[in-house]
Design a protein around this motif. Structure first.
Motif, PDB file in Angstrom:
ATOM      1  N   ASP A 631       0.771  -1.105  -0.264  1.00 54.72           N
ATOM      2  CA  ASP A 631       0.084   0.340  -0.417  1.00 54.72           C
ATOM      3  C   ASP A 631       1.080   1.237   0.470  1.00 54.72           C
ATOM      4  O   ASP A 631       2.300   0.802   0.358  1.00 54.72           O
ATOM      5  N   ILE A 632       0.400   2.495  -0.135  1.00 52.43           N
ATOM      6  CA  ILE A 632       0.645   3.798  -0.147  1.00 52.43           C
ATOM      7  C   ILE A 632       0.237   4.841   0.747  1.00 52.43           C
ATOM      8  O   ILE A 632      -0.859   4.797   1.167  1.00 52.43           O
ATOM      9  N   LEU A 633       1.339   5.339   1.790  1.00 56.94           N
ATOM     10  CA  LEU A 633       0.795   6.131   2.874  1.00 56.94           C
ATOM     11  C   LEU A 633       0.508   7.267   2.675  1.00 56.94           C
ATOM     12  O   LEU A 633       2.467   7.458   2.223  1.00 56.94           O
ATOM     13  N   ILE A 634       0.009   8.354   2.620  1.00 57.94           N
ATOM     14  CA  ILE A 634       0.552   9.854   2.916  1.00 57.94           C
ATOM     15  C   ILE A 634       0.365  10.775   3.636  1.00 57.94           C
ATOM     16  O   ILE A 634      -0.669   9.821   4.634  1.00 57.94           O
ATOM     17  N   TYR A 635       1.452  11.327   4.168  1.00 54.83           N
ATOM     18  CA  TYR A 635       1.230  12.137   4.958  1.00 54.83           C
ATOM     19  C   TYR A 635       1.286  13.748   5.095  1.00 54.83           C
ATOM     20  O   TYR A 635       2.517  14.020   4.113  1.00 54.83           O
ATOM     21  N   PHE A 636       0.380  14.616   5.730  1.00 50.02           N
ATOM     22  CA  PHE A 636      -0.187  15.592   5.132  1.00 50.02           C
ATOM     23  C   PHE A 636       1.032  16.626   6.124  1.00 50.02           C
ATOM     24  O   PHE A 636       1.190  17.081   7.592  1.00 50.02           O
ATOM     25  N   PHE A 637       2.681  16.935   5.513  1.00 51.04           N
ATOM     26  CA  PHE A 637       3.677  17.649   6.699  1.00 51.04           C
ATOM     27  C   PHE A 637       3.229  18.623   6.273  1.00 51.04           C
ATOM     28  O   PHE A 637       3.145  19.156   7.471  1.00 51.04           O
ATOM     29  N   ALA A 638       2.953  19.773   5.212  1.00 51.79           N
ATOM     30  CA  ALA A 638       2.473  21.121   5.219  1.00 51.79           C
ATOM     31  C   ALA A 638       1.557  21.120   4.600  1.00 51.79           C
ATOM     32  O   ALA A 638       1.154  20.547   2.931  1.00 51.79           O
ATOM     33  N   PHE A 639       0.410  22.053   4.756  1.00 52.25           N
ATOM     34  CA  PHE A 639      -0.930  22.633   4.014  1.00 52.25           C
ATOM     35  C   PHE A 639      -1.690  23.161   3.888  1.00 52.25           C
ATOM     36  O   PHE A 639      -2.534  23.119   5.493  1.00 52.25           O
ATOM     37  N   GLN A 640      -1.884  23.719   3.570  1.00 49.30           N
ATOM     38  CA  GLN A 640      -2.678  25.304   2.941  1.00 49.30           C
ATOM     39  C   GLN A 640      -2.811  25.703   2.077  1.00 49.30           C
ATOM     40  O   GLN A 640      -2.916  26.101   1.068  1.00 49.30           O
ATOM     41  N   THR A 641      -4.151  25.679   1.689  1.00 49.71           N
ATOM     42  CA  THR A 641      -5.101  26.088   0.092  1.00 49.71           C
ATOM     43  C   THR A 641      -6.386  27.307   1.129  1.00 49.71           C
ATOM     44  O   THR A 641      -6.699  27.327   2.468  1.00 49.71           O
ATOM     45  N   GLU A 642      -7.061  27.280  -0.268  1.00 52.39           N
ATOM     46  CA  GLU A 642      -8.345  28.466  -0.462  1.00 52.39           C
ATOM     47  C   GLU A 642      -9.228  27.786   0.260  1.00 52.39           C
ATOM     48  O   GLU A 642      -9.694  26.461   0.248  1.00 52.39           O
ATOM     49  N   GLY A 643     -10.185  27.160   1.385  1.00 47.89           N
ATOM     50  CA  GLY A 643     -11.234  26.838   1.462  1.00 47.89           C
ATOM     51  C   GLY A 643     -10.795  26.103   3.070  1.00 47.89           C
ATOM     52  O   GLY A 643     -10.124  26.034   3.439  1.00 47.89           O
ATOM     53  N   THR A 644     -12.209  25.605   3.233  1.00 47.99           N
ATOM     54  CA  THR A 644     -12.244  24.922   4.447  1.00 47.99           C
ATOM     55  C   THR A 644     -13.700  23.612   4.399  1.00 47.99           C
ATOM     56  O   THR A 644     -14.006  23.764   3.904  1.00 47.99           O
ATOM     57  N   VAL A 645     -13.123  22.616   4.666  1.00 50.22           N
ATOM     58  CA  VAL A 645     -13.607  21.569   5.053  1.00 50.22           C
ATOM     59  C   VAL A 645     -14.343  21.006   5.675  1.00 50.22           C
ATOM     60  O   VAL A 645     -14.983  19.915   6.153  1.00 50.22           O
ATOM     61  N   SER A 646     -13.956  21.987   7.566  1.00 46.38           N
ATOM     62  CA  SER A 646     -14.824  22.071   8.107  1.00 46.38           C
ATOM     63  C   SER A 646     -16.015  22.966   8.549  1.00 46.38           C
ATOM     64  O   SER A 646     -15.658  24.269   8.542  1.00 46.38           O
TER      65      SER A 646
END
Length: 913
Positions: A631-646
């Motif tokens: 399998d492939i595991l990805i990890y968000f080391f840094a993440f900042q974009t427009e919008g919000t999912v919350s």
């Protein structure tokens, strides 16, 4: 003699006083009569001595008397009296235009038209016409000051033009007009075109015989406009025999040519005037008088006509009726009857000529229901030839405008016009028979069809199905039904986007509100997006509801979106989105690609990270494991974009409106028909891991045309080994993932959330003691640096400006000699001529060094074309150079000044550029 002269002067003055006073007494009372005779129907009048000063203490009356059946018209063209209007406390002019006799009692009981003074001609009525055959003008001046006076003209008019039909007994302006006596004529207001009097109540009843209709036209119309509802003066037209009939219109102000038609054989006009008119004047006194307002009344023509068609309501139609006041205009409205038939007047008999009939066909227009109109001709016969149709025509406006100038096409001849649908809720059809030859006209079938207020090509009439093809338009908008109003319940809409080969479909949403619930979309209103993958097995759909924006969409093939509403949509306004058919070259695609794992891991960053990403960016990464079982595991080391999912971070809309990262984990390894939809990520994420469902993990980053940019993201990926139970590499202590040994101690978390065993177990640790020493050393170094900077600044402040300049440009030691070597070349403008040989250095009388040059005077004036020197060629060089009579290179001797002893010079070589 002196006494005799004084006596003569006193006597002369007394005689002059007697002369003036006797003349004033003589002009105190005067009367002027202007009577109508056969030979005298007009003339002029003026104040005494006009245009000179009128006499003081004057009281003059001007009588204008016409015959019994005449009216008097006055027009004052010059006016200047002492006083301030409207007080007129000194001199004034009174005008009476409502007298019936010359008896004093009549003047007392008559209404005063106005009292005027000053020098403003605009405060006087432009025309004054009597209500009977008498006008009286009274002029008064006091004993203080005089002015120019007044001048005007008069004439006697035929009064019969104001009496039309039969006058009611003992009534001033109430008339009855019958068609058996008069078929046509004119109705004038009582003093037209002069200013009409106040407190009038006039009526004009027009009565025809059965089968007749009445036409009236405004030839001239000017009443005081006091507001939209005409609260002061007005002319009201009733479609019937009395004032209790339906109202065709209530009019005031200025009107151009206007024509009305009665529905039957009766028409009733009522003219009412009042007092207390107020104007928008700068002078507060002006508001009490309204003669400066245009109040000439009206001139209305009438005619009783039998050639007009009977406008009784058609028996077969319950939603069609005649528009009152028009010759044959009809309105068709949508109610219980969804379709019907409209015909030309008198169809199937010959239509009347020289008429224009307008048919307004109105579909339903409300928040819950919108309709369009479709019309289909079943019979058509209008003599003429297209495209001119100079002898009658039918014209259709799809946008519902009745102006004949905007019609795209006129139809005439024997052929049926094409079927036509309106663009909104109204369709207008005009039938014009000017200069036409009689024929049977037309018959057409109309139908009201649902309208959803959605731009685009409606490919299924009556259904909410719209096609957006790249051949028709490269960009545009689409929306939910009735947007921005509330969309209707129980509605199913389809939006189909069809690109050309090689194009992509870019869609972004402007607004989105489908209820308050963001989950369980199957039980609520939702928007479903059907994505067509590269293969049939890659296709999937995603449902969106509530207030969460869908992210931007980039489709490679035909795309379909469906909107479904349930019951009780309440105040949900739906959505609006933009589509663009774009070529891949117009997108920022310098990112992404296929990544082969080889059993280890790596890092993925957004374009420009950590700088802002740009709009219209598309990246797609495909990470493939080295084994199909891994399998492939990805990890968000840094993440900042427009919008919000919350939704917790905002009280309104949220979601990935302008930038989205989609995570495709892949399908499960066991057989299934279900294709898992990707997860959409945006906003801020901190250390969140995601594990693929198979050996492939895909990431897609897309920004819309309206994206403003943000920092972006940095993502680490790791291949998780699942070969057997044992792990030949590194086993994470908490997640129990098996990862490659090279990933241990690489300062990047590879074991997932909360598991740092790959960076702790077996990794060289930094002791707390070493860390403390490093921190102390850094603090001390920083302290000394700050102290040095402060000392430097303090020392610099204590230096004088001359010392600072001296330190910036120090002189060389006097005992030193500078050697400059000069190498001659073939051309004096060659770059090698930049080396000079110093022959003699000494101090001149000014204490400055002097240097000689081996160049000739002619050579000094030339430029070095590739030199960086900016000094002009004609200016002298910065040094004084002398040539030595030696060949090649020659050493330079030191010449000391008187205060210095000869010393062996220190040789320095300098390149002159």
């Amino acid at each position: 003699r002196m006494l005799e002269r004084r006596g003569l002067l006193v006597a002369g003055g007394y005689l002059l006083f007697l002369l003036i006073t006797s003349r004033a007494d003589y002009n105190r009372d005067c009367k002027h009569f202007f009577n109508s005779t056969t030979a005298n129907k007009s003339g002029t009048f003026n104040s005494s001595s006009w245009p000179g000063l009128y006499p003081l203490n004057s009281h003059c009356i001007y009588y204008f008397v016409g015959l019994q059946n005449e009216r008097v018209e006055l027009n004052i063209t010059d006016f200047q009296l002492q006083g301030v209007y409207p007080q007129c406390q000194f001199d004034y002019l009174d005008i009476y235009a409502d007298l019936l006799t010359l008896e004093p009692e009549a003047q007392i009981s008559s209404r005063l038209l106005g009292r005027f003074c000053g020098d403003r001609i605009d405060i006087l009525p432009t025309h004054i016409i009597s209500t009977a055959n008498i006008i009286l003008v009274e002029f008064h001046s006091d004993s203080h000051r005089s002015a120019r006076g007044f001048y005007g003209s008069f004439r006697f008019l035929d009064g019969s033009i104001y009496e039309i039909g039969t006058k009611s007994p003992n009534q001033y302006c109430q008339f009855t007009i019958e068609s058996i006596y008069e078929k046509k004529g004119q109705i004038l207001s009582p003093t037209y075109p002069g200013v009409y009097p106040d407190n009038l109540n006039c009526s004009y009843g027009l009565h025809g015989v059965a089968g007749e209709r009445i036409q009236i036209s405004f030839n001239d119309f000017s009443l005081f406009h006091g507001g939209d509802y005409c609260p002061y003066d007005s002319l009201t037209v009733y479609d019937g025999p009395t004032r209790h009939a339906p109202v065709l219109g209530k009019f005031c102000g200025e009107h151009g040519p206007v024509t009305f038609f009665s529905s039957g054989e009766h028409l009733y006009l009522e003219f009412i005037t009042r007092t207390g008119r107020m104007g928008l004047a700068n002078d507060p006194y002006d508001s009490s008088v309204d003669y400066k307002f245009n109040r000439r009344g009206f001139n209305v023509s009438f005619s009783f006509r039998q050639d007009l068609i009977n406008m009784d309501k058609p028996a077969e139609s319950q939603n069609m009726y005649h528009i009152r006041g028009t010759a044959c205009d009809m309105r068709v409205i949508s109610n219980s009857s969804r379709n019907g038939t409209i015909n030309s007047p008198r169809y199937p008999k010959n239509f009347p000529v020289n008429i224009t009939c307008i048919y307004y066909i109105d579909g339903h227009y409300s928040q819950d229901r919108l309709e369009k109109v479709k019309i289909k001709f079943t019979d058509f016969s209008i003599p003429g030839s297209m495209p001119d149709c100079n002898s009658g025509y039918v014209a259709i406006d799809e946008e519902g405008r009745p102006d004949a100038r905007v019609f795209k096409e006129r139809y005439c001849g024997p052929y049926l016009p094409p079927d036509t649908s309106s663009k909104n809720s109204r369709l207008v059809l005009i039938f014009n028979t000017d200069n036409a030859r009689e024929s049977r006209g037309f018959s057409a079938f109309y139908e009201f069809i649902p309208d959803y207020g959605i731009p685009g090509e409606n490919v299924e009439e009556g259904k909410c199905t719209y096609l957006y093809a790249s051949k028709s338009s490269k960009s545009g908008t689409f929306n939910s039904p009735h947007h921005p109003l509330r969309y209707p319940d129980n509605t199913h809409c389809r939006y189909i986007f069809r690109p050309e080969p090689g194009e992509r479909i870019l869609i972004s949403f402007y607004t989105f509100f489908l209820g308050e619930k963001d989950t369980a979309c199957d039980n609520n209103d939702f928007l479903e997006i059907f994505h067509s993958g590269r293969t049939a097995g890659d296709s999937y759909s995603v449902k969106h509801c509530g207030r969460r924006f869908p992210g931007p969409i980039l489709a490679h093939k035909q795309l379909e979106i469906q909107f479904i509403s349930r019951r009780n949509s309440k105040n949900s306004t739906g959505f609006e989105a933009r589509f663009e058919f774009v070529h891949p070259d117009s997108l920022n695609t310098d990112c992404g690609g296929r990544v082969h794992s080889y059993g280890t891991g790596g890092i993925i960053v957004s374009p420009g990270f950590p700088e802002k990403y740009s709009s219209r960016t598309y990246c797609r990464w495909t990470i493939k494991a080295s084994s199909p079982f891994n399998d492939i595991l990805i990890y968000f080391f840094a993440f900042q974009t427009e919008g919000t999912v919350s939704r917790e971070e905002t009280t309104s809309n949220y979601g990935c409106q302008n930038a989205v990262l989609r995570l495709y984990r892949g399908n499960a390894r066991y057989p299934t028909m279900y294709v898992e939809a990707p997860e959409e990520k945006c906003g801020k994420l901190d250390g969140e891991p995601f594990l693929s469902n198979n050996d492939t993990f895909e990431l897609e980053f897309l920004t819309s045309s309206r994206a403003l940019g943000a920092k972006g993201f940095k993502i680490t990926w790791t291949e998780v080994h699942k070969e057997g139970v044992s792990c030949d590499f590194f086993r994470c202590s908490k997640s129990e993932y098996c990862i490659h040994s090279e990933l241990a101690c690489n300062q990047v978390p590879n074991c997932g959330r909360g598991d740092n065993s790959d960076e702790e177990e077996g990794c060289p640790a930094v002791s707390k003691f070493d860390i403390l020493h490093i921190a102390i050393g850094a603090s001390i170094s920083s302290f000394f640096c700050i102290v040095l900077v402060i000392c430097g600044l303090y020392h610099r402040r204590r230096l004088s400006p001359e010392q600072i300049r001296t330190r910036r440009r120090p002189f060389p030691p006097e005992q030193d000699t500078v050697e400059v070597r000069y190498v001659a070349a073939d051309s004096s403008c060659n770059t090698t001529d930049r080396l000079l040989q110093l022959d003699h250095v000494g101090l001149n009388e000014n204490g400055k060094a002097a240097v000689t040059s081996p160049l000739t005077p002619n050579q000094n004036k030339k430029c070095l074309p590739d030199s960086a020197v900016t000094t002009p060629c004609e200016s002298p060089p910065p040094f004084s150079l002398k040539k030595q009579p030696s060949e090649g290179e020659q050493a330079i001797k030191t010449v000391d000044t008187a205060n210095h002893k000869p010393q062996t010079p220190r040789i320095q070589k300098v390149s002159i550029v």
